[in-house]
Design a protein around this motif. Structure first.
Motif, PDB file in Angstrom:
ATOM      1  N   ASP A 175       0.794  -1.223   0.000  1.00  0.00           N
ATOM      2  CA  ASP A 175       0.000   0.000   0.000  1.00  0.00           C
ATOM      3  C   ASP A 175       0.830   1.278   0.000  1.00  0.00           C
ATOM      4  O   ASP A 175       0.299   2.357  -0.179  1.00  0.00           O
ATOM      5  N   GLY A 176       2.136   1.173   0.254  1.00  0.00           N
ATOM      6  CA  GLY A 176       2.987   2.347   0.351  1.00  0.00           C
ATOM      7  C   GLY A 176       4.016   2.161   1.447  1.00  0.00           C
ATOM      8  O   GLY A 176       4.406   1.045   1.757  1.00  0.00           O
ATOM      9  N   THR A 177       4.423   3.261   2.059  1.00  0.00           N
ATOM     10  CA  THR A 177       5.465   3.207   3.088  1.00  0.00           C
ATOM     11  C   THR A 177       4.884   3.482   4.465  1.00  0.00           C
ATOM     12  O   THR A 177       4.171   4.465   4.664  1.00  0.00           O
ATOM     13  N   ARG A 178       5.191   2.600   5.422  1.00  0.00           N
ATOM     14  CA  ARG A 178       4.786   2.769   6.817  1.00  0.00           C
ATOM     15  C   ARG A 178       5.986   3.322   7.582  1.00  0.00           C
ATOM     16  O   ARG A 178       7.081   2.774   7.512  1.00  0.00           O
ATOM     17  N   THR A 179       5.776   4.395   8.336  1.00  0.00           N
ATOM     18  CA  THR A 179       6.831   5.027   9.131  1.00  0.00           C
ATOM     19  C   THR A 179       6.525   4.813  10.605  1.00  0.00           C
ATOM     20  O   THR A 179       5.382   5.001  11.036  1.00  0.00           O
ATOM     21  N   ASN A 191       1.290  -7.199  23.859  1.00  0.00           N
ATOM     22  CA  ASN A 191       1.741  -6.531  22.645  1.00  0.00           C
ATOM     23  C   ASN A 191       0.562  -5.869  21.935  1.00  0.00           C
ATOM     24  O   ASN A 191      -0.492  -6.477  21.775  1.00  0.00           O
ATOM     25  N   ARG A 192       0.759  -4.632  21.528  1.00  0.00           N
ATOM     26  CA  ARG A 192      -0.205  -3.945  20.670  1.00  0.00           C
ATOM     27  C   ARG A 192       0.542  -3.529  19.420  1.00  0.00           C
ATOM     28  O   ARG A 192       1.491  -2.737  19.473  1.00  0.00           O
ATOM     29  N   GLY A 193       0.122  -4.092  18.304  1.00  0.00           N
ATOM     30  CA  GLY A 193       0.781  -3.807  17.039  1.00  0.00           C
ATOM     31  C   GLY A 193      -0.237  -3.527  15.953  1.00  0.00           C
ATOM     32  O   GLY A 193      -1.443  -3.628  16.167  1.00  0.00           O
ATOM     33  N   ILE A 194       0.253  -3.191  14.790  1.00  0.00           N
ATOM     34  CA  ILE A 194      -0.601  -2.874  13.659  1.00  0.00           C
ATOM     35  C   ILE A 194      -0.339  -3.891  12.554  1.00  0.00           C
ATOM     36  O   ILE A 194       0.801  -4.202  12.234  1.00  0.00           O
ATOM     37  N   GLY A 195      -1.389  -4.418  12.007  1.00  0.00           N
ATOM     38  CA  GLY A 195      -1.297  -5.369  10.902  1.00  0.00           C
ATOM     39  C   GLY A 195      -2.355  -5.047   9.868  1.00  0.00           C
ATOM     40  O   GLY A 195      -3.008  -4.000   9.933  1.00  0.00           O
ATOM     41  N   THR A 196      -2.528  -5.940   8.935  1.00  0.00           N
ATOM     42  CA  THR A 196      -3.569  -5.764   7.915  1.00  0.00           C
ATOM     43  C   THR A 196      -4.505  -6.959   7.955  1.00  0.00           C
ATOM     44  O   THR A 196      -4.101  -8.077   8.255  1.00  0.00           O
ATOM     45  N   ASP A 197      -5.773  -6.705   7.644  1.00  0.00           N
ATOM     46  CA  ASP A 197      -6.738  -7.787   7.593  1.00  0.00           C
ATOM     47  C   ASP A 197      -6.806  -8.349   6.175  1.00  0.00           C
ATOM     48  O   ASP A 197      -6.001  -7.976   5.310  1.00  0.00           O
ATOM     49  N   ALA A 198      -7.760  -9.233   5.915  1.00  0.00           N
ATOM     50  CA  ALA A 198      -7.876  -9.885   4.611  1.00  0.00           C
ATOM     51  C   ALA A 198      -8.162  -8.893   3.484  1.00  0.00           C
ATOM     52  O   ALA A 198      -7.880  -9.165   2.319  1.00  0.00           O
ATOM     53  N   ASN A 199      -8.708  -7.727   3.824  1.00  0.00           N
ATOM     54  CA  ASN A 199      -9.015  -6.703   2.816  1.00  0.00           C
ATOM     55  C   ASN A 199      -7.943  -5.619   2.743  1.00  0.00           C
ATOM     56  O   ASN A 199      -8.175  -4.556   2.202  1.00  0.00           O
TER      57      ASN A 199
END
Length: 160
Positions: free
Chosen positions: A66-70, A121-129
């Motif tokens: 999707d692009g760049t995550r900072t 842990n609290r993190g950021i990920g992506t779902d199936a969409n």
């Protein structure tokens, strides 16, 4: 495809810095169509050894479909009389511009034949969409050495 070039340097006996940078190309094929995302991945970090642990900070950028995550985080680790505790607190910005808080807390306690751990842990990920989602997980584990010949076991033990 990612190719990075990095270095680590001890500024002093207690302070070290590290950095890496490199191009990134992500190709995604979906429904017969190929999309490509090009970017520059990199990180800059520092670590300071303290009498009872360490203190550090990291700034990073990583390309995904999707692009760049900072992201930026500060971390601290401490030795305790009966184990160790570490944690981090950070912020990450998605390619869409959304900002999320990230955090970890970990505790380790030595046992006579292994160790016990507890992690939040609290993190950021992506779902199936491919939508960004915050995920929080609590894990607990015990690592026990069955025998000195077999070695440490985590989820399974082998008995002769």
């Amino acid at each position: 495809m990612r190719i990075t070039l990095g270095f680590s340097h001890a500024v002093s006996e207690a302070l070290s810095v590290n950095a890496s940078i490199g191009p990134s190309r992500i190709e995604t094929r979906q429904f017969g169509t190929t999309t490509r995302q090009d970017g520059i991945d990199g990180s800059l970090g520092m670590s300071l050894d303290l009498p009872n642990g360490s203190l550090g900070a990291t700034l990073s950028a990583r390309t995904n479909q999707d692009g760049t995550r900072t992201s930026f985080s500060i971390n601290r680790g401490m030795a305790l009389p009966r184990g160790s505790i570490s944690g981090s607190l950070g912020v990450t910005r998605s390619p869409a511009g959304d900002t999320f808080t990230t955090a970890t807390v970990s505790y380790r306690h030595p046992l006579p034949r292994g160790n016990f751990s507890l992690n939040l842990n609290r993190g950021i990920g992506t779902d199936a969409n491919d939508n960004d989602v915050a995920r929080t997980a609590l894990t607990m584990g015990e690592r026990t050495s069955v025998t000195t010949v077999i070695g440490p076991a985590t989820k399974r033990a082998r008995f002769c």
